[in-house]
Design a protein around this motif. Sequence first.
Motif, PDB file in Angstrom:
ATOM      1  N   ALA A 117       0.802  -1.229   0.000  1.00  0.00           N
ATOM      2  CA  ALA A 117       0.000   0.000   0.000  1.00  0.00           C
ATOM      3  C   ALA A 117       0.832   1.275   0.000  1.00  0.00           C
ATOM      4  CB  ALA A 117      -0.955  -0.006   1.198  1.00  0.00           C
ATOM      5  N   LEU A 118       2.033   1.226   0.513  1.00  0.00           N
ATOM      6  CA  LEU A 118       2.857   2.433   0.592  1.00  0.00           C
ATOM      7  C   LEU A 118       3.861   2.587  -0.551  1.00  0.00           C
ATOM      8  CD1 LEU A 118       3.479   2.671   4.426  1.00  0.00           C
ATOM      9  CD2 LEU A 118       1.948   4.050   3.009  1.00  0.00           C
ATOM     10  N   VAL A 119       3.844   1.671  -1.510  1.00  0.00           N
ATOM     11  CA  VAL A 119       4.768   1.772  -2.639  1.00  0.00           C
ATOM     12  C   VAL A 119       4.555   3.092  -3.383  1.00  0.00           C
ATOM     13  CG1 VAL A 119       5.382   0.799  -4.882  1.00  0.00           C
ATOM     14  CG2 VAL A 119       5.097  -0.705  -2.903  1.00  0.00           C
ATOM     15  N   GLY A 120       3.317   3.474  -3.572  1.00  0.00           N
ATOM     16  CA  GLY A 120       3.036   4.741  -4.241  1.00  0.00           C
ATOM     17  C   GLY A 120       3.614   5.924  -3.496  1.00  0.00           C
ATOM     18  N   GLU A 121       3.423   5.940  -2.190  1.00  0.00           N
ATOM     19  CA  GLU A 121       3.921   7.045  -1.371  1.00  0.00           C
ATOM     20  C   GLU A 121       5.444   7.143  -1.382  1.00  0.00           C
ATOM     21  OE1 GLU A 121       2.276   9.528   0.425  1.00  0.00           O
ATOM     22  OE2 GLU A 121       0.587   8.794  -0.755  1.00  0.00           O
ATOM     23  N   TYR A 122       6.109   5.995  -1.305  1.00  0.00           N
ATOM     24  CA  TYR A 122       7.564   5.997  -1.176  1.00  0.00           C
ATOM     25  C   TYR A 122       8.314   5.921  -2.498  1.00  0.00           C
ATOM     26  CZ  TYR A 122       6.868   5.549   3.817  1.00  0.00           C
ATOM     27  OH  TYR A 122       6.491   5.778   5.109  1.00  0.00           O
ATOM     28  N   GLN A 123       7.659   5.477  -3.567  1.00  0.00           N
ATOM     29  CA  GLN A 123       8.349   5.368  -4.846  1.00  0.00           C
ATOM     30  C   GLN A 123       7.781   6.297  -5.914  1.00  0.00           C
ATOM     31  OE1 GLN A 123       8.855   1.287  -6.120  1.00  0.00           O
ATOM     32  NE2 GLN A 123       9.353   0.620  -4.057  1.00  0.00           N
ATOM     33  N   LEU A 124       6.460   6.288  -6.091  1.00  0.00           N
ATOM     34  CA  LEU A 124       5.874   7.106  -7.160  1.00  0.00           C
ATOM     35  C   LEU A 124       5.820   8.587  -6.814  1.00  0.00           C
ATOM     36  CD1 LEU A 124       2.926   4.982  -8.546  1.00  0.00           C
ATOM     37  CD2 LEU A 124       5.059   5.591  -9.664  1.00  0.00           C
ATOM     38  N   LYS A 125       5.410   8.890  -5.616  1.00  0.00           N
ATOM     39  CA  LYS A 125       5.273  10.291  -5.217  1.00  0.00           C
ATOM     40  C   LYS A 125       6.569  11.080  -5.417  1.00  0.00           C
ATOM     41  CE  LYS A 125       2.781  12.776  -1.654  1.00  0.00           C
ATOM     42  NZ  LYS A 125       2.110  12.634  -0.358  1.00  0.00           N
ATOM     43  N   PRO A 126       7.730  10.563  -4.996  1.00  0.00           N
ATOM     44  CA  PRO A 126       8.967  11.321  -5.225  1.00  0.00           C
ATOM     45  C   PRO A 126       9.294  11.505  -6.715  1.00  0.00           C
ATOM     46  CG  PRO A 126       9.320   9.651  -3.545  1.00  0.00           C
ATOM     47  CD  PRO A 126       7.966   9.393  -4.138  1.00  0.00           C
ATOM     48  N   ILE A 127       8.991  10.513  -7.541  1.00  0.00           N
ATOM     49  CA  ILE A 127       9.266  10.634  -8.975  1.00  0.00           C
ATOM     50  C   ILE A 127       8.366  11.688  -9.600  1.00  0.00           C
ATOM     51  CG2 ILE A 127       9.156   9.448 -11.208  1.00  0.00           C
ATOM     52  CD1 ILE A 127       9.997   6.878  -9.630  1.00  0.00           C
ATOM     53  N   LEU A 128       7.077  11.646  -9.276  1.00  0.00           N
ATOM     54  CA  LEU A 128       6.147  12.642  -9.824  1.00  0.00           C
ATOM     55  C   LEU A 128       6.517  14.046  -9.347  1.00  0.00           C
ATOM     56  CD1 LEU A 128       2.793  10.663  -9.540  1.00  0.00           C
ATOM     57  CD2 LEU A 128       4.213  11.010 -11.581  1.00  0.00           C
ATOM     58  N   ALA A 129       6.945  14.165  -8.101  1.00  0.00           N
ATOM     59  CA  ALA A 129       7.373  15.468  -7.579  1.00  0.00           C
ATOM     60  C   ALA A 129       8.661  15.928  -8.274  1.00  0.00           C
ATOM     61  CB  ALA A 129       7.567  15.390  -6.066  1.00  0.00           C
ATOM     62  N   TYR A 130       9.576  15.018  -8.535  1.00  0.00           N
ATOM     63  CA  TYR A 130      10.806  15.363  -9.249  1.00  0.00           C
ATOM     64  C   TYR A 130      10.478  15.921 -10.641  1.00  0.00           C
ATOM     65  CZ  TYR A 130      15.093  14.828 -11.920  1.00  0.00           C
ATOM     66  OH  TYR A 130      16.170  15.063 -12.732  1.00  0.00           O
TER      67      TYR A 130
END
Length: 180
Positions: A117-130
Amino acid sequence: MKLVGVSGSMVGSKILESVYHFLNTAKAMDPNIKTELIDLKDEDIELFHGPSLSFYDQNTWDVIHKITSADFLVFATPIYQASFGGAFKNLLDYMPQNAFKGKVTGFITVGGSGKHALVGEYQLKPILAYLKGIVPNHNVFIHNTSFAEEGDLEDEKVIRRMEKLADEMITLQKGLNAGE
């Protein structure tokens, strides 16, 4: 406003169903929104190998252009081995650093374990923010068991979370557009 949904899976129907459901939810909330669905199963995107986009074929160009010209975006990806799918990662590798500047970029992840459940928060969110995307607070994880045998999304709690995500994304994007 144009909302583009990207189904980032090469197999199955759950990711596609998730994006389709989300786009319909957003359209029901604001009928003026134009939606477009990009299903990576139907696109022949070349494997990214480093050079600029000008070295890739027309279909790859077209998909990247649809994404970068959208007003806002929702991405959906399966979670495999505690990470998001390779086809989706390949797509993200094409994006220039400011690809999502001024765009709300939500995401939906689907996995077979609550531990994902936290893969999005810890992996996708930083990439989208970058990539300068504005990531809403309400992103959605969907457990595989939330789908009916036919593949339809049937979990009411998940459907409500999708509605919250759609509402937040529309509100944020309208606010950004009003400030232009």
